[in-house]
Design an enzyme around this catalytic site. Structure first.
Site, PDB file in Angstrom:
ATOM      1  N   ASP A  76      22.531  -9.345  28.836  1.00  0.00           N
ATOM      2  CA  ASP A  76      22.819 -10.726  28.444  1.00  0.00           C
ATOM      3  C   ASP A  76      23.226 -11.493  29.697  1.00  0.00           C
ATOM      4  OD1 ASP A  76      23.766 -13.097  27.400  1.00  0.00           O
ATOM      5  OD2 ASP A  76      24.856 -12.163  25.742  1.00  0.00           O
ATOM      6  N   HIS A  77      22.374 -12.432  30.096  1.00  0.00           N
ATOM      7  CA  HIS A  77      22.609 -13.146  31.349  1.00  0.00           C
ATOM      8  C   HIS A  77      23.736 -14.172  31.239  1.00  0.00           C
ATOM      9  CE1 HIS A  77      21.773 -13.684  35.406  1.00  0.00           C
ATOM     10  NE2 HIS A  77      20.616 -14.342  35.381  1.00  0.00           N
ATOM     11  N   ARG A  78      24.253 -14.395  30.030  1.00  0.00           N
ATOM     12  CA  ARG A  78      25.413 -15.273  29.894  1.00  0.00           C
ATOM     13  C   ARG A  78      26.641 -14.652  30.542  1.00  0.00           C
ATOM     14  NH1 ARG A  78      25.956 -16.179  23.596  1.00  0.00           N
ATOM     15  NH2 ARG A  78      25.646 -13.909  23.742  1.00  0.00           N
TER      16      ARG A  78
ATOM     17  N   VAL B  76      26.410 -11.111  32.238  1.00  0.00           N
ATOM     18  CA  VAL B  76      26.055 -10.150  33.286  1.00  0.00           C
ATOM     19  C   VAL B  76      25.102 -10.814  34.283  1.00  0.00           C
ATOM     20  CG1 VAL B  76      25.088  -7.887  33.782  1.00  0.00           C
ATOM     21  CG2 VAL B  76      26.298  -8.278  31.614  1.00  0.00           C
TER      22      VAL B  76
END
Length: 495
Positions: free
Chosen positions: A465-467, A469
């Protein structure tokens, strides 16, 4: 007196379930703890037992129906006691019509009112009535009327025989259903699982044997037909019936239908599949996903595993690569807390988990199930190997609890067990990362001294999850996992 049986609690937080299969019928005599229904919840198939014994008067649900907890599912009445009161009332009008023999009339009425199960317990009496046509009707009917027959119904209700034989068979709901679908009698199977538990492979072995028998039967019939007279037509028809019962087409899912272009099969979406669909849609629509791909050189790990697997096997543990991978991931997560966390957008918070519960994606008959290994970072590799084997077996036999599916902080999906290398897995929200493992294969690798050697490489696909990580954090985490896998000694000493 009739008693309503309601759907009990199916687990913490579960408000309803779908009726997967109704195991009884109206008129059946059941005993306490006998399975009545199979209910399908979000991830598990649950068998609903009867809280008391009795005879089924009505069934209030149907297969495929979604039933809330606390809903009446069927009505039963106690066997033996309830039918007794109507006897004097029924005897009253018949007594004036037969004044010479009122005692016999009074005795006959309970036998007529008694449950069908009581009739089954008196087979010798029926031939007596048929084989003595020369005698008067009254003397033939009088013998069953003494005091002993009225006592029989309660005894029969307690021990009805075959309807309850299936209750003691060690098999989970999914295995029972599968056996019914393919026409296999579980009471004739000796289970090969733990404690004699019947597995799917045991049922399949019976089906394969039936198929082999069906294939060999026509040849034997043809040979017999050459020497037997034409009057033996029944023997020729028997193999066709056996072959039809073992036909694999009967196991195809869905109801046969047709659309504008040809034949189709329509199947109602199961509770599990609906839950998976909702979870995947939530992940796809809320998680900005990024995937990192890499390879781990597991040549040394595989050599170590090969030299150690016999020692583990002697203790009843099958040593695969998965316990090492789970240990590597659990250890790396302790050093990379952002991948062992969750995002709470409503409260604008990041929740870091100080415990490590690894979810293992298991492919089952009911769909993809993700049970969790609690506190994986504190377990040794032998402990992980044993727990993994036990958990996978319970999932495939549908004997796991809903609590086994909860509390995960990170998920591993082993695509290599089926085949394939890389993939882009979907993050199992509210987790923030998932690692997919492909099938290890030998590849030519350029070593530090510029030599080229064949090395066993394990493909890894990390989706996150790029939010929360970042790419750099994900790369460092994946590098730590690879380092542990490439140096088994570090993994064994890791705390």
């Amino acid at each position: 007196m009739s008693t309503e049986i309601k759907l009990p609690s199916l687990g913490e937080g579960i408000e309803s379930g779908d009726v997967l299969e109704i195991l009884v019928s109206v008129g059946d005599v059941i005993k306490k703890e006998q399975s009545l229904l199979e209910m399908e919840t979000d991830k598990a198939t649950v068998s609903v037992p009867s809280p008391s014994a009795g005879k089924i008067l009505s069934i209030a649900v149907k297969e495929g129906q979604t039933v809330p907890v606390g809903t009446v599912i069927l009505t039963i009445e106690a066997v033996g006691a309830a039918p007794t009161p109507p006897a004097p009332t029924a005897a009253a009008p018949t007594a004036p019509t037969a004044p010479p023999a009122p005692p016999e009339a009074v005795v006959e009425v309970p036998a007529a009112v008694a449950p069908k199960a009581a009739e089954a317990s008196l087979p010798p009496i029926v031939p007596a009535a048929v084989n003595a046509p020369a005698k008067a009707a009254a003397p033939v009917i009088v013998p069953p009327a003494p005091a002993s027959p009225p006592v029989a119904p309660p005894a029969t209700a307690i021990d009805p025989g075959t309807p309850f034989g299936d209750d003691v068979i060690p098999a989970g709901p999914a295995i029972r259903r599968f056996a019914r679908e393919v026409g296999v009698e579980l009471s004739e199977i000796q289970g090969s699982g733990d404690g004699g538990r019947i597995t799917r492979d045991d049922v399949l072995a019976v089906v394969r044997h039936a198929n082999q028998t069906a294939r060999s039967a026509p040849a034997a019939t043809a040979a017999t037909a050459a020497t037997v007279t034409p009057t033996s037509n029944v023997a020729v028809e028997a193999p066709a019936t056996t072959k039809t019962s073992a036909s694999p087409k009967s196991t195809l899912p869905g109801t046969v239908g047709a659309d504008d272009y040809g034949p189709i099969r329509v199947e109602r979406m199961s509770k599990i599949r609906k839950t998976i669909a909702a979870q995947m849609h939530k992940s796809w629509s809320t998680v900005p996903r990024v995937v990192n791909f890499d390879d781990a050189d597991v040549t040394e790990l595989e050599a170590f595993r090969q030299t150690s697997k016999d020692d583990y096997a002697s203790r009843g543990i099958k040593l695969t690569t998965m316990p090492f991978l789970i240990k590597a991931v659990a250890t790396a997560l302790k050093h990379h807390p952002s991948l062992n966390a969750m995002v709470d957008p409503e409260n604008e918070q990041i929740i870091y988990k100080d415990y490590v519960n690894i979810g293992i994606a298991v492919d089952s008959d009911r769909g993809l199930v993700v049970p969790t290994l609690k506190n994986s970072d504190k377990m040794s590799i032998p402990d992980i190997a044993y727990a993994l084997s036990d958990l996978s077996s319970r999932v495939r036999n549908n004997s796991f609890a809903v609590s086994d599916l909860r509390g995960g902080t990170f998920t591993i999906s082993n695509l290599g067990a089926i085949g394939g290398t890389y993939s882009t897995p979907i993050v199992n929200v509210p987790e923030v990362a998932i690692l997919l493992v492909g099938r290890s294969r030998k590849m030519p690798i350029v070593m530090d001294d510029d030599s080229i050697k064949a090395r066993l490489m394990m493909p890894l696909s990390l989706a996150y999850d790029h939010r929360l990580v970042d790419g750099a954090s994900a790369a460092r985490f994946l590098n730590d996992i690879i380092a542990y896998l490439e140096a088994p000694s570090r993994l064994l000493l890791a705390i």
